[in-house]
Structure formats: C-alpha cells, structure tokens
Design an enzyme around this catalytic site. Sequence first.
Site, mmCIF file in Angstrom:
data_model
loop_
_atom_site.group_PDB
_atom_site.id
_atom_site.type_symbol
_atom_site.label_atom_id
_atom_site.label_comp_id
_atom_site.label_asym_id
_atom_site.label_seq_id
_atom_site.Cartn_x
_atom_site.Cartn_y
_atom_site.Cartn_z
ATOM 1 N N HIS A 275 24.375 -45.493 67.295
ATOM 2 C CA HIS A 275 23.799 -45.758 68.624
ATOM 3 C C HIS A 275 24.755 -45.205 69.666
ATOM 4 O O HIS A 275 25.640 -45.897 70.173
ATOM 5 C CB HIS A 275 23.597 -47.271 68.808
ATOM 6 N N HIS B 68 24.460 -42.307 73.028
ATOM 7 C CA HIS B 68 23.690 -41.354 73.829
ATOM 8 C C HIS B 68 24.627 -40.229 74.243
ATOM 9 O O HIS B 68 25.630 -40.489 74.919
ATOM 10 C CB HIS B 68 23.121 -42.046 75.068
ATOM 11 N N HIS C 227 15.045 -48.895 71.129
ATOM 12 C CA HIS C 227 15.778 -49.924 71.854
ATOM 13 C C HIS C 227 14.840 -51.106 72.081
ATOM 14 O O HIS C 227 13.721 -50.937 72.577
ATOM 15 C CB HIS C 227 16.228 -49.404 73.218
ATOM 16 N N GLU D 22 17.481 -55.878 74.241
ATOM 17 C CA GLU D 22 18.747 -55.801 74.977
ATOM 18 C C GLU D 22 18.561 -56.617 76.259
ATOM 19 O O GLU D 22 18.993 -57.753 76.350
ATOM 20 C CB GLU D 22 19.093 -54.346 75.306
ATOM 21 N N ASP E 201 27.279 -46.805 72.396
ATOM 22 C CA ASP E 201 26.198 -46.681 73.376
ATOM 23 C C ASP E 201 26.453 -45.532 74.353
ATOM 24 O O ASP E 201 26.094 -44.389 74.091
ATOM 25 C CB ASP E 201 25.992 -48.010 74.099
ATOM 26 N N ASP E 202 27.042 -45.837 75.520
ATOM 27 C CA ASP E 202 27.374 -44.824 76.533
ATOM 28 C C ASP E 202 28.860 -44.974 76.852
ATOM 29 O O ASP E 202 29.240 -45.512 77.900
ATOM 30 C CB ASP E 202 26.532 -45.035 77.793
#
EC number: 3.5.4.2
Length: 332
Positions: free
Chosen positions: A16, A18, A196, A199, A277-278
């Site tokens: 996961h 991006h 997703h 969340e 994630d980011d």
Amino acid sequence: MSHTELIRALPKAELHVHIEGTFEPELMFEIAQRNQIDIPYKSVEEVRQAYNFHNLQSFLDIYYAGANVLIHEEDFYDLAWAYFKKCAEDHVVHTEIFFDPQTHTDRGIAFETVLNGLQRACNDAKTKLGISSYLIMCFLRHLSEEAALKTLEQALPYKNQIIAVGLDSSEVGHPPAKFTRVFAKAREAGFLVVAHAGEEGPPEYVWEALDLLKVNRIDHGVRSEEDPVLMQRLIQEKMPLTVCPLSNLKLCVVDDMQQHNIHRLLQQGVKVTVNSDDPSYFGGYMNDNFFAIQKALNLSEAELKQLAINSFEAAFIDNTEKQSWIKKIQAL
C-alpha cells in the site's frame, strides 16, 4: 538482536504505497524547475511547510498540486526510482505500487508516458537493486464511474504491465458500490482487484468492497473493528488489510499511536500488514512505520515477524517466492 535491529533485518513486502505520495519536496522542486512549472513555493523549505495538513482532503489538495509538475516519462521514472532507493534502505524486497493515471491524463499527460516511466524504474529496481515490483492502477473515487471505465479501456493494451486495479482518493461520500460495474469489467479482463475502504469511511464500505467489488485485499480497513461480524469474516477468509499506521496518525484516524488498533487486529488473527501509504507526506517509509508501532504498542519479536510474514502471504507473488521469503523471516 534488538527490536530495532530485527525491524531493519526483516525482509518486507509493501502493498500500500501511492507513487505520487512518495514525492519528496527536494525532487518536486527539482522537477518543477526542470520543467519550468510555476509552483507557489520559492524553496524546498516552503514545499516542506505545505506538507503540514490536517485531514484527508487538505492532504489531497497538496498531493494533486504536486503531481502537476510531472510531465515527461523521465519525471515518472525519477519519482519511482527515488522510492525504490528508499525500499533498498528499508529492506523492502517486493512492492506493489499504486499509481493514479487520472491525476495525469486529466492534465493531458498520455497514459503511456506515465506507465512507461514507472515500468522502466521497476525494471531497473529488479536488475540493480534486486527488488521485485508490480503496478496497481487506481481509480479516483471522487470522479465518476464513467471516467473510471474510460481509464480501464486505456489500460487494457497494457494489461501485462498492470497486475491489479484499485480505488483511492476521497473515501467519505464515495462508497465502493459506486464502482461496481468497472470492477466487474476489470475482473473479467483478468485484473486482480483491491480497494481503499474503512479508513475514514464506515465498516459498510468494507462490506461493499468484499461483496460488490469482490476484492482480493482491503486497503486500510482499520474501522472494520467497529463491526464484530465483519471482523469474523475477515479472520475466516484471511482477507488481508494493508494498514498504514503513520498515515492514520497524520490524518487523525487515530489521535495517538498508542490508540492504533493494528496490534489488537493482529492478536485477533486478522491478516494485517504494515505499509507507508504516502510516505513523503506522512513522515515515514516502511521501517519508520514499524518503529512507530513497536515503540507505541510494544510488539514482540514474534509479532514483528508475523507482520512481515503477512506482507508476503498477502502479496500477489507466487507461492514458491512467498515461502522463500517467509523462511528467511523465520530464520532471523
């Protein structure tokens, strides 16, 4: 060895991340100058200050603004290559990378420009760093399903370079049900599917991702704990959750890392994995996430190993490769 040494030594799969969310301020500023793109920041430090946001939407606003400097194949290559170097530092040996083509095609960037740059970096990561990778194309859920269907059509000629499709961007108000048709078409075309859910959105979104989109993995999924019946299903079906602890903290999904439920989920038998994630926006790559939950939740050596094992069990690699990495983890 200490827990810190173990975390560094563990081989890991990241499921996961991006690629647009790995955009470090220095590289953003460099590419903006190279492409002569005006950005509202006069220095790297000003870019870094802009990364201070308070919720998912304010993050996404900055995220999409940063993506505007990506124009040429070389830009996408440089973005991905910088991420792979971070993987090498953190002993991430396999990664399954999200990319958002609509973020770029809606700006007039050709689909193949994005894909070719990313794919070339993936190829170099394999030969130069020994890191294997897959690409997962995500649909932006704040856009229409018709737009997603169009993007799916664009992707079909490149089917051999994209292992799965996913669903990301603003979750609340955009339930998985909105994309039932496009996911059915993606599955028919032979793509694996992830989404997703759970969340910021409620457990009902996780149910929809399972029942309507028929996903192979749930991305995030931390709010599943609010529904005991859903929890039993996740455990029974061994449905992986790709959890992103530092992201959850930064976006106020949890107020304190000691409140994070990844440890409880793991103890109950949910196949949770750790991911970044980011990471350029949320303050940490893979090992930073492991360090954060270890410090806050006092995970045991066996639990740290299980999280790494889960990452390979949940990955889209063949079973022989999975078992090879799992044996290496167990030997530590």
